[in-house]
Design an enzyme around this catalytic site. Sequence first.
Site, short mmCIF file in Angstrom:
data_model
loop_
_atom_site.label_atom_id
_atom_site.label_comp_id
_atom_site.label_asym_id
_atom_site.label_seq_id
_atom_site.Cartn_x
_atom_site.Cartn_y
_atom_site.Cartn_z
N PRO A 69 17.20 12.80 9.58
CG PRO A 69 17.25 10.68 10.52
CD PRO A 69 17.96 11.54 9.53
CB VAL A 71 18.25 13.01 16.39
CG1 VAL A 71 17.00 13.09 17.25
CG2 VAL A 71 18.18 11.81 15.45
CG ASN A 118 -10.58 11.59 -6.73
OD1 ASN A 118 -10.21 11.86 -7.86
ND2 ASN A 118 -10.43 12.42 -5.71
CG HIS A 123 -7.51 5.35 -4.15
ND1 HIS A 123 -8.77 5.67 -3.72
CD2 HIS A 123 -7.29 6.11 -5.27
CE1 HIS A 123 -9.30 6.57 -4.53
NE2 HIS A 123 -8.42 6.86 -5.47
CD GLU A 126 -7.82 -5.53 -0.06
OE1 GLU A 126 -8.71 -5.86 -0.88
OE2 GLU A 126 -6.78 -6.18 0.09
CG PHE A 162 -6.04 -4.07 -20.66
CD1 PHE A 162 -7.17 -3.31 -20.41
CD2 PHE A 162 -5.01 -4.07 -19.72
CE1 PHE A 162 -7.28 -2.56 -19.25
CE2 PHE A 162 -5.11 -3.33 -18.55
CZ PHE A 162 -6.25 -2.57 -18.32
CD GLU A 183 9.96 4.31 -6.32
OE1 GLU A 183 9.54 3.76 -7.36
OE2 GLU A 183 11.15 4.22 -5.94
CG HIS A 307 10.84 2.58 -10.50
ND1 HIS A 307 11.26 1.94 -9.36
CD2 HIS A 307 10.87 1.64 -11.49
CE1 HIS A 307 11.51 0.67 -9.62
NE2 HIS A 307 11.28 0.46 -10.91
CD GLU A 381 13.25 6.24 -11.07
OE1 GLU A 381 12.41 6.75 -10.30
OE2 GLU A 381 13.95 5.27 -10.76
#
Length: 420
Positions: A69, A71, A118, A123, A126, A162, A183, A307, A381
Amino acid sequence: MKWLLFFGALIGAGICGRDKFFGDQVFRINVRNGDEIRKLTELVNSDHLKLSVWKSPSTFDRPVDILVPSVSLLPVKSFLKSQGLDYSVTIEDLQALLDNEDEEMQHNEGIERSGDFNYGAYHPLEAIYHEMDSIATDFPELVSRVKIGETFEKRPMYVLKFSTGGGKKRPAIWLNAGIHAREWISQATAIWTARKIVTDYKKDPAITSILKKVDIFLLPVANPDGYVYTQSQNRLWRKTRSRNPGSRCVGADPNRNWNASFAGEGTSDNPCSEVYHGSHPNSEVEVKSVVDFIQKHGNFKCFIDLHSYSQLLMYPYGYTVKKAPDAEELDDVARNAAQALASLSGTKYRVGPTCTTVYPASGSSVDWAYDNGIKYAFTFELRDTGYYGFLLPASQIIPTAEETWLGLKTIMEHVRDHLY
C-alpha cells in the site's frame, strides 16, 4: 437485451463504490538463501503494513511478489534496503491498471448490447451464468446445467455437464476454476473452454473421442460470492465471504479448506489471513458442495483446478515433499501438456509437484482429489509471470484460453486412454 443492460448498470454501480489502490505498488523481491526468506517472511507477517503476498517466499529461484500500500512504501523500502534485499517495482500504480480494467468492462458491456457474449472480456457472475444457460440450451443433446449447491450468500453454484450418454456415473473429468476470486483469467478461460467443447465436438477427433468415453463436468466459478465481491468492492479479494464467529475478518481460503492434511503447512489459523484454512475441513459450503457431488458420483478419474498466475502446471503433493505414488506418470503427463500448450505461442510453463515447485500448501483441492482416488490431479497457474499478476488484460483472455485448451486436451486424452 434487458439482462445486458441490467448487468451494465451493476458494473457501473460497483465501480463507483469499489476499494481504491491509488499509489499502491507491487514489488518483486529476489531471495538468495534461507535467511533472506526468513527476513521476508517476517516483513509480510507485519500486520500493520497491510501487505498482500501475490507470490509467496518459497524457493531461491522463484521471485516474491508483494503488493505494498502507498502508506507502507517508505517503511518497506527502508526494511529491504537495511536487509540488503534486492527488489524492483513491477506495477508502479495499481489503481491505473484497475482503471484500465474497469474501462474495458464498461466498453464491453456496450458492445454486448447486441446480445453476443464476448469471450475476450471479463464478465459479472450473472452474465457467465446466462452464457452457461445459452450453451446448455443450444446443445441439449450434449450439455446440461446442474446446480450442485448454494454459496454462503445463497447464490447458486452451477456446473456444466458434457455427456454423450451411457449412464449417470460414467468415468468423468472435473474442471474447476475461480476458487480464488481475484484470479479472473481462470473464470474467463473456463467459460471459453465450455464453448470450445461444444464447438469442436464432432469436428475435432480428440474431443469427440474423449466424450465417447468420459463425461466432463465444468465449474467455471467455484467461489461465486468472492467473485461478485471482486467486482463490487475489492478487486483483489481471494477468499470466500463466510462469517467467522469472534472475528471481524471475513472468509476462508477455499483452497486450504479441503480435507487433505487440513491446517497443515502453508495455511493459517488467523481468520484475517489470506490463507486462513477455515474452522474445519469443508467448513466453506462452496467446497462442501463440490466434495459431496464428487463423492456421490463416485467415478471421477481426473480433477483439474485452474488458477493464476505464474505459468505453472503442478500435481500432488502440496502438503508434503514426499513423492506421490503416481508422481512419475503425473510428471510425464504434465510435461506433455506443457509442451502442447507452448506449441501455440511459446508460453513456457514450469512443471512439478506443488510443494517443491512453489510452496507448501495443505488442504488443497488437488491433493484432496488425489487422496480420494482421483489419480490424474493437476493445478494450472495461468498467465502471466508477474508483469500484470492478477490483473491480466482482457486482450490476453483468448490467447490464454487457446493455449490452455491444448494442455487440457492433452491431459484428457491421456485419461481417455488410461481409464482405471
